[in-house]
Motif scaffolding. Structure first.
Motif, PDB file in Angstrom:
ATOM      1  N   ILE A 165       0.833  -1.199   0.000  1.00 14.09           N
ATOM      2  CA  ILE A 165       0.000   0.000   0.000  1.00 14.09           C
ATOM      3  C   ILE A 165       0.868   1.249   0.000  1.00 14.09           C
ATOM      4  N   VAL A 166       0.527   2.179  -0.896  1.00 13.83           N
ATOM      5  CA  VAL A 166       1.238   3.456  -1.013  1.00 13.83           C
ATOM      6  C   VAL A 166       0.270   4.592  -0.726  1.00 13.83           C
ATOM      7  N   LEU A 167       0.660   5.487   0.177  1.00 16.36           N
ATOM      8  CA  LEU A 167      -0.135   6.675   0.482  1.00 16.36           C
ATOM      9  C   LEU A 167       0.525   7.887  -0.161  1.00 16.36           C
ATOM     10  N   ASP A 168      -0.211   8.607  -0.995  1.00 18.58           N
ATOM     11  CA  ASP A 168       0.266   9.829  -1.643  1.00 18.58           C
ATOM     12  C   ASP A 168      -0.330  11.020  -0.893  1.00 18.58           C
ATOM     13  N   ILE A 169       0.481  11.672  -0.068  1.00 19.35           N
ATOM     14  CA  ILE A 169       0.017  12.784   0.767  1.00 19.35           C
ATOM     15  C   ILE A 169       0.075  14.083  -0.028  1.00 19.35           C
ATOM     16  N   GLY A 170      -1.020  14.833  -0.002  1.00 18.96           N
ATOM     17  CA  GLY A 170      -1.080  16.073  -0.772  1.00 18.96           C
ATOM     18  C   GLY A 170      -0.978  15.791  -2.255  1.00 18.96           C
ATOM     19  N   ILE A 180       2.888   6.368 -10.201  1.00 23.38           N
ATOM     20  CA  ILE A 180       3.046   5.215  -9.306  1.00 23.38           C
ATOM     21  C   ILE A 180       2.177   4.047  -9.782  1.00 23.38           C
ATOM     22  N   SER A 181       1.012   4.353 -10.354  1.00 17.05           N
ATOM     23  CA  SER A 181       0.106   3.292 -10.816  1.00 17.05           C
ATOM     24  C   SER A 181       0.689   2.500 -11.976  1.00 17.05           C
ATOM     25  N   LYS A 182       1.768   3.001 -12.586  1.00 16.93           N
ATOM     26  CA  LYS A 182       2.443   2.243 -13.642  1.00 16.93           C
ATOM     27  C   LYS A 182       3.407   1.218 -13.053  1.00 16.93           C
ATOM     28  N   ARG A 183       3.605   1.286 -11.730  1.00 17.89           N
ATOM     29  CA  ARG A 183       4.484   0.339 -11.045  1.00 17.89           C
ATOM     30  C   ARG A 183       3.700  -0.647 -10.187  1.00 17.89           C
ATOM     31  N   ILE A 184       2.597  -0.185  -9.596  1.00 18.70           N
ATOM     32  CA  ILE A 184       1.754  -1.056  -8.781  1.00 18.70           C
ATOM     33  C   ILE A 184       0.297  -0.839  -9.191  1.00 18.70           C
ATOM     34  N   SER A 185      -0.612  -1.662  -8.702  1.00 15.53           N
ATOM     35  CA  SER A 185      -2.015  -1.538  -9.083  1.00 15.53           C
ATOM     36  C   SER A 185      -2.631  -0.288  -8.454  1.00 15.53           C
ATOM     37  N   GLU A 186      -3.578   0.306  -9.154  1.00 14.07           N
ATOM     38  CA  GLU A 186      -4.230   1.519  -8.664  1.00 14.07           C
ATOM     39  C   GLU A 186      -4.914   1.303  -7.329  1.00 14.07           C
ATOM     40  N   ASN A 187      -5.538   0.150  -7.140  1.00 17.11           N
ATOM     41  CA  ASN A 187      -6.271  -0.062  -5.900  1.00 17.11           C
ATOM     42  C   ASN A 187      -5.378  -0.255  -4.686  1.00 17.11           C
ATOM     43  N   SER A 188      -4.048  -0.223  -4.889  1.00 16.82           N
ATOM     44  CA  SER A 188      -3.105  -0.241  -3.766  1.00 16.82           C
ATOM     45  C   SER A 188      -2.642   1.172  -3.410  1.00 16.82           C
ATOM     46  N   ILE A 189      -3.188   2.179  -4.089  1.00 11.00           N
ATOM     47  CA  ILE A 189      -2.795   3.565  -3.870  1.00 11.00           C
ATOM     48  C   ILE A 189      -3.899   4.301  -3.118  1.00 11.00           C
ATOM     49  N   ILE A 190      -3.502   5.062  -2.097  1.00 15.20           N
ATOM     50  CA  ILE A 190      -4.422   5.934  -1.372  1.00 15.20           C
ATOM     51  C   ILE A 190      -4.024   7.373  -1.666  1.00 15.20           C
ATOM     52  N   ASN A 211      -7.908   4.782  -4.102  1.00 13.33           N
ATOM     53  CA  ASN A 211      -8.744   5.121  -2.956  1.00 13.33           C
ATOM     54  C   ASN A 211      -8.498   6.585  -2.599  1.00 13.33           C
ATOM     55  N   PHE A 212      -9.541   7.284  -2.146  1.00  9.89           N
ATOM     56  CA  PHE A 212      -9.434   8.729  -1.982  1.00  9.89           C
ATOM     57  C   PHE A 212      -9.948   9.164  -0.618  1.00  9.89           C
ATOM     58  N   ILE A 213      -9.160  10.051   0.030  1.00  6.13           N
ATOM     59  CA  ILE A 213      -9.569  10.594   1.318  1.00  6.13           C
ATOM     60  C   ILE A 213      -9.247  12.078   1.355  1.00  6.13           C
ATOM     61  N   CYS A 214     -10.254  12.874   1.639  1.00  2.96           N
ATOM     62  CA  CYS A 214     -10.110  14.323   1.751  1.00  2.96           C
ATOM     63  C   CYS A 214      -9.951  14.650   3.236  1.00  2.96           C
ATOM     64  N   SER A 215      -8.760  15.106   3.625  1.00 10.22           N
ATOM     65  CA  SER A 215      -8.476  15.333   5.043  1.00 10.22           C
ATOM     66  C   SER A 215      -7.338  16.319   5.193  1.00 10.22           C
TER      67      SER A 215
END
Length: 325
Positions: A165-170, A180-190, A211-215
């Protein structure tokens, strides 16, 4: 938001997992509009994006979902300036008559076939020509040619294809999440962002299956300990109000072999064009190092100017070594 993503969420206040309180609209993949709950609070899902905020504005959005006024919930979620919000809303799947008219007008003047699938580059081009939030829209239009984009790319070699799982902050509008989605699956990205509109662009144009979170990244994240393999952030940390909480949360969420890639933080040692928009703080490399040390994280600093100088010389820099391509 998918049900699988819901299983990752964990309330930092009451230490309880979230459950679905109400679902108003779904498609084959995800919950588009609904409300999730823990023991202490409720949070809305708008267009598949979780709004993890506690304020009166978020409560208003939640009320609109309860009333099944989904268009209003989406309309109230946008947080760019009004004129840019109108352009984005004109591309939405469900619009009121006024915004639908704007959407068809955009299609007419740009020869687009579909209002819903309106090309992003045309949208940004129109906004910048009309002087609508011109600094921001021009920046987004030319993001792929910016030096901060190119000098960050070599660092993404750290993210291996088998990374979890990869979290992309900001994440902004999701350009690096797309890479990043060209290296791992999109559904593993937050994708995390303070502004809803950026996440809307990311979901619509770049990583629709992420996956998307507004915070607010300067507060606690709703994720359990050691659940992340990589935390990535580019050109974002300097805008976070409480950097010590952010770094503490990064340390908490990363597993024991996890890596944080924190790129393009406005450095007072160099003139930084991006910081001339009078937002955010300069972030001295030693300050980053000291904060991370307090969180028991080891920092390895790489001068961005070195990255730039070596960008086209056949050399890339990873976390521990310098290697020939």
């Amino acid at each position: 938001m998918t049900k699988d993503f819901l299983e990752f969420l964990f309330c930092p206040s009451c230490n309880q997992q979230f459950s679905i309180k109400k679902v108003v609209e779904v498609n084959s993949k995800e919950i588009l509009y609904g409300i999730i709950q823990c023991h202490c609070s409720n949070y809305p899902i708008v267009d598949g994006i979780l709004l993890f905020k506690r304020d009166t504005h978020t409560q208003t959005i939640m009320n609109k979902i309860e009333e099944k006024k989904l268009w209003k919930a989406l309309q109230y979620s946008f947080d760019y300036k009004p004129d840019l919000n109108k352009l984005l809303l004109a591309t939405a799947a469900k619009t009121s008559t006024g915004y639908r008219f704007i959407g068809y007008l955009l299609c007419l003047v740009t020869f687009s076939k579909s209002r819903i699938n309106f090309p992003l580059y045309k949208l940004l081009d129109i906004a910048s020509k009309l002087r609508i939030q011109v600094f921001w829209t021009t920046y987004l239009k030319h993001r792929f040619s910016a030096t901060s984009y190119w000098t960050t790319l070599p660092l993404l070699n750290i993210i291996k294809p088998n990374t979890g799982i990869v979290l992309d902050i900001g994440c902004g509008m999701g350009i690096f999440s797309y890479v990043i989605s060209k290296r791992i699956s999109e559904n593993s990205i937050i994708c995390q962002n303070l502004e809803f509109a950026g996440l809307y662009l990311a979901k619509k144009y770049f990583v629709p299956n992420a996956n998307f979170i507004c915070s607010d990244a300067g507060t606690e994240f709703p994720f359990s300990n050691e659940m992340l393999d990589v935390v990535f952030s580019c050109d974002a940390i300097q805008y976070v109000s409480n950097k010590e909480i952010l770094c503490s949360e990064i340390a908490r969420m990363l597993n024991k072999n996890g890596i944080a890639i924190l790129a393009h933080n406005h450095n007072p040692l160099y003139r930084d064009y991006a910081s001339q928009n009078f937002r955010g703080d300069f972030f001295h490399p030693k300050e980053i190092e000291n904060i991370l040390k307090k969180c028991d994280m080891r920092a390895e600093l790489i001068d961005e100017h070195v990255m730039y100088d070596n960008l086209f010389s056949g050399v890339y820099i990873t976390k521990n070594t310098e290697e020939q391509l």
